[in-house]
Write an enzyme that holds these catalytic residues in place. Structure first.
Site, PDB file in Angstrom:
ATOM      1  N   ASP A 127       1.266  -1.592   0.238  1.00  0.00           N
ATOM      2  CA  ASP A 127       0.276   0.114  -0.091  1.00  0.00           C
ATOM      3  C   ASP A 127       0.562   1.174  -0.097  1.00  0.00           C
ATOM      4  O   ASP A 127       2.395   1.077   0.330  1.00  0.00           O
ATOM      5  CB  ASP A 127      -0.807   0.302   1.513  1.00  0.00           C
ATOM      6  CG  ASP A 127      -1.985   0.449   0.655  1.00  0.00           C
ATOM      7  OD1 ASP A 127      -1.786   2.072   0.021  1.00  0.00           O
ATOM      8  OD2 ASP A 127      -3.455   0.899   1.727  1.00  0.00           O
TER       9      ASP A 127
HETATM   10  C1  BGC Z   1      -4.672   3.197  -0.154  1.00  0.00           C
HETATM   11  C2  BGC Z   1      -5.295   2.168  -0.971  1.00  0.00           C
HETATM   12  C3  BGC Z   1      -4.963   3.237  -1.696  1.00  0.00           C
HETATM   13  C4  BGC Z   1      -3.578   3.382  -2.617  1.00  0.00           C
HETATM   14  C5  BGC Z   1      -3.213   4.213  -3.647  1.00  0.00           C
HETATM   15  C6  BGC Z   1      -3.535   4.347  -0.435  1.00  0.00           C
HETATM   16  O1  BGC Z   1      -4.091   5.387   0.737  1.00  0.00           O
HETATM   17  O2  BGC Z   1      -5.272   2.660   0.734  1.00  0.00           O
HETATM   18  O3  BGC Z   1      -6.435   1.663  -0.645  1.00  0.00           O
HETATM   19  O4  BGC Z   1      -5.194   1.871  -3.440  1.00  0.00           O
HETATM   20  O5  BGC Z   1      -3.365   5.018  -1.119  1.00  0.00           O
HETATM   21  O6  BGC Z   1      -4.209   5.176  -4.192  1.00  0.00           O
END
Ligand code: BGC
Length: 766
Positions: free
Chosen positions: A288
């Protein structure tokens, strides 16, 4: 219900069918051709180029996040992937640098959160799960895949398949609710929708997230630690992930939180033991955003070098945005702490995905077509249909709905009634990250006016819902904090609402949460209707006029008062771009609602986590004393899992179980008749629940093991068939630490929700 405490329990450990490994049959996640090409390319790559492929570079949209000029990084082969860039011209420009200026001409894989649509925004995932129709997800995500490819995005960070048993957790809106069986069906459908049968130059690579256990955050606080015993992981939290993997998902995203004290992004058990060894996954694990770097913040890694080492050895291929791999991986290899072959193994699936997605042949986007594809009218037609299919009718006293189209005066009340920003929910690609959304959302107010062109439709919004702390999505979409109204302002709005209601034939109150209140970093300690919405509702009901409550929200809210005083309640969730028209289609009876709840609706936040598939207790809740219940509220959900009304009625009868006794290796056919006993056509969802009465572990009082949404004309009966075999009867036993089908007596229920009374039973013999 049978509260059987049989001594047969003791026999069980010796008389079980141990289910062999559940790894997928398919040899590789990507094609053999892609593998061959990727292996050949890998041989030509330097260590730095390999490390570059493991970096997903950010900062190209959000200023100030990157610490290296993107163009130079790309020309040096330092960005295998880029996220948060959705401008097609810029995507092409960056791709030209990668293809023309980098030594090996390896194209960039562009990733983005296309969660529920691109410019045409579909209902939020929790809503689509409420359709209890996996084809809703598949159709929406297929259109989203076409849009994404046209716009230059080949990798989407969806589906989110986290089981959520606690509505305080804001990300409940992004998943399919509380149930592993329903969640698995929705996960598979999303993989099919984006990737098709196999990844190909038209499809989009999915990223199944957040692996795993993210939804069990302590206290429902996003990012907080999860403590989940292995049996609960296996039987509940991992189930939809495994389903997505078996459906061919090409990538997974590791979660942010600690799982049992080990951060998911550096968790060897999750990323290697379960995902690769048990399931046979050979695709990409992406962290993530910034999660590799935050292994330090967690107090797990000493420094960047240790964080990279821990993530790599856990089995994490690509570092999203933290640059920890870029800065440390080559050194770790040179120092002999990580072998170059370990790095090769991480790079290989990244290259394979690029080959299967056709990026080497067609790296660029046709900029001239982007706008027209993203604005296709057929997308909007589909959106309206799927939105209406996802709504859940929670209450309809004395047939308050559907409304008549002959109404002359309608009052539409509430801060969400005309909010185009909120009706599309949180993840709106262009609205959130881009220069501004080009979609034209239809609000409920607009939808009602469209339906009743000659009626007088009065709008009273009330004050904007206050937000003291701007949410993450508020920040990204430029929304500013809003203070609560003063007492005088509130009184003025209440008076306006009262006047409009008093003058109307019918009041439609559109209440709930602004979309940023449920999503990432958007947890709530109460489930109250925020602001003065409850007062507004009580005011309009007190006028004596018929009131319909339409809910726009990303989590169940405390609607105990409404559930007793408002005759009709329609749960619309965030229904998307055409949401207002879809709401009007349902309110005026052009669509008969058939959605069902994908979660148990709590009465108050204090009842969370609340889920239907809990175990029996020492004193089950319908005993007179010593029961597991609260003093101060009814401990059952306000509305049970699987619940939803229709404008017609259904009868479930003739539950038939093929065999009274079956062996553990055998399967059993269960049928039930469903009849539309009302006078209009409608959709029923036939649901099948089972309970294993005794065995090597306590099993849930009920668990969903089959469902089918069917359309029935008035008077029509259909027989729905379910099969109970190994997949439905097995569970991961904490005593044997294996998947087992155990000899036991089983209860079976079929009906329209998780409290269905129609009951049968059978036994599984050795
Ligand atoms: C979120 C993810 C997301 C990623 C990219 C993160 O803050 O937890 O779900 O895919 O950002 O935008």
């Amino acid at each position: 219900m049978h509260w059987n405490k049989s001594p047969l329990l003791l026999l069980l450990c010796t008389a079980v069918l141990t289910v062999p490994g559940t790894a997928r049959g398919q040899e590789t996640t990507f094609s053999p051709e892609a593998k061959q090409k990727a292996e050949a390319l890998l041989k030509q790559m330097t260590l730095d180029e390999k490390v570059g492929q493991l970096n997903q570079s950010a900062g190209l949209v959000l200023p100030g996040l990157a610490d290296q000029k993107p163009d130079d990084l790309i020309a040096a082969g330092g960005a295998g992937s880029i996220l948060w860039q959705m401008n097609a011209a810029e995507i092409n420009r960056l791709q030209h640098i990668a293809v023309e200026k980098s030594r090996l001409h390896i194209p960039i894989l562009f990733g983005f959160d296309v969660i529920h649509g691109y410019r045409t925004v579909f209902p939020v995932p929790l809503a689509m799960a409420s359709s209890w129709d996996p084809s809703v997800e598949e159709q929406a995500q297929h259109l989203a895949a076409e849009d994404s490819r046209a716009a230059g995005i080949q990798w989407t960070f969806t589906p989110m398949v986290d089981i959520a048993r606690d509505a305080r957790w804001g990300r409940i809106v992004e998943g399919a609710g509380e149930d592993p069986y329903l969640g698995s069906a929705m996960a598979r459908a999303q993989v099919r929708g984006f990737q098709g049968d196999n990844l190909n130059p038209q499809s989009v690579l999915v990223c199944v997230k957040h692996f795993a256990g993210y939804g069990a955050a302590d206290g429902g606080r996003d990012y907080d630690a999860s403590y989940i015993p292995e049996e609960l992981m296996e039987n509940v939290y991992l189930a939809p992930f495994h389903a997505a993997e078996e459906a061919g998902a090409g990538s997974f995203m590791s979660a942010y939180m600690d799982l049992n004290d080990v951060p998911a992004s550096g968790n060897h058990w999750l990323l290697t033991d379960v995902l690769r060894n048990d399931w046979g996954f050979q695709g990409i694990v992406l962290s993530d955003a910034f999660a590799v770097g935050s292994l330090i913040t967690h107090g797990y890694a000493r420094d960047g070098e240790d964080a990279a080492h821990k993530a790599v050895t856990a089995g994490l291929n690509m570092d999203m945005a933290s640059l920890t791999y870029s800065k440390n991986l080559a050194k770790l290899v040179k120092d002999g702490k990580i072998s170059e072959s370990a790095v090769d193994a991480l790079v290989l699936p990244v290259l394979e995905a690029k080959y299967d997605l056709g990026l080497f042949e067609h790296p660029y986007v046709d900029e001239s077509k982007v706008d027209s594809i993203l604005s296709r009218p057929e997308g909007l037609v589909l959106e309206r249909k799927l939105a209406a299919r996802s709504m859940v009718l929670l209450r309809n006293e004395d047939h308050a709905l559907p409304l008549s189209k002959d109404l002359k005066k309608v009052a539409v009340i509430g801060p969400l009634a005309d909010s185009g920003h909120d009706i599309e929910g949180g993840w709106t690609v262009e609205g959130l990250f881009g220069p501004g959304s080009k979609s034209h959302p239809v609000t409920v107010y607009a939808g009602i006016k469209n339906k009743l062109p000659s009626a007088q439709v009065t709008l009273v919004t009330g004050p904007e819902i206050s937000r003291i702390y701007p949410g993450l999505l508020d920040m990204l979409s430029g929304r500013k904090p809003v203070p609560p109204p003063t007492a005088a302002e509130a009184a003025e709005w209440i008076a306006k609402a009262k006047a409009a209601a008093s003058d109307a034939d019918v009041v439609v109150a559109v209440l709930g949460e602004i979309s940023s209140m449920s999503s990432e970093s958007a947890s709530r300690a109460t489930l109250d209707l925020p602001g003065i919405q409850q007062q507004m509702l009580e005011t309009v009901v007190a006028t004596g006029k018929p009131v319909v409550l339409v809910l726009e929200n990303g989590r169940p809210l405390d609607i105990r008062w409404a559930s007793e005083h408002v005759p009709a309640i329609l749960e619309a969730w965030y229904p998307g771009t055409e949401g207002g028209d879809a709401v009007a289609d349902v309110l005026f009876g052009e669509v008969n609602p058939g959605g069902k709840l994908p979660l148990s609706w709590p009465r108050v936040a204090g009842a969370e986590p609340l889920y239907y598939n809990h175990n029996l207790t020492h004193e089950p809740e319908d005993r007179p004393n010593f029961t597991s219940r609260y003093w101060d509220i009814n401990s059952k959900p306000l509305y049970p899992f699987g619940y939803g009304l229709s404008y017609t009625d259904f009868k479930f009868s003739n539950l038939h179980i093929g065999k009274n006794a079956q062996s553990a290796a055998d399967s059993n056919e269960v049928t039930v008749d469903v009849t539309n006993t009302g006078s209009v056509a409608g959709d029923a969802v036939a649901q099948l629940y089972i309970h294993q009465r005794y065995g090597s572990a306590s099993r849930p009082v009920r668990q969903l093991e089959g469902f089918e949404r069917i359309a029935l004309k008035p008077g029509e009966t259909r027989t729905v068939k379910f099969v109970l075999g190994e997949n439905e009867l097995h569970f991961w036993s904490p005593q044997t630490r294996k998947w087992v089908v155990e000899p036991s007596a089983f209860d079976v229920w079929a009906g329209g929700d998780s409290t269905a009374p129609l009951h049968g039973e059978f036994t599984v013999t050795q």
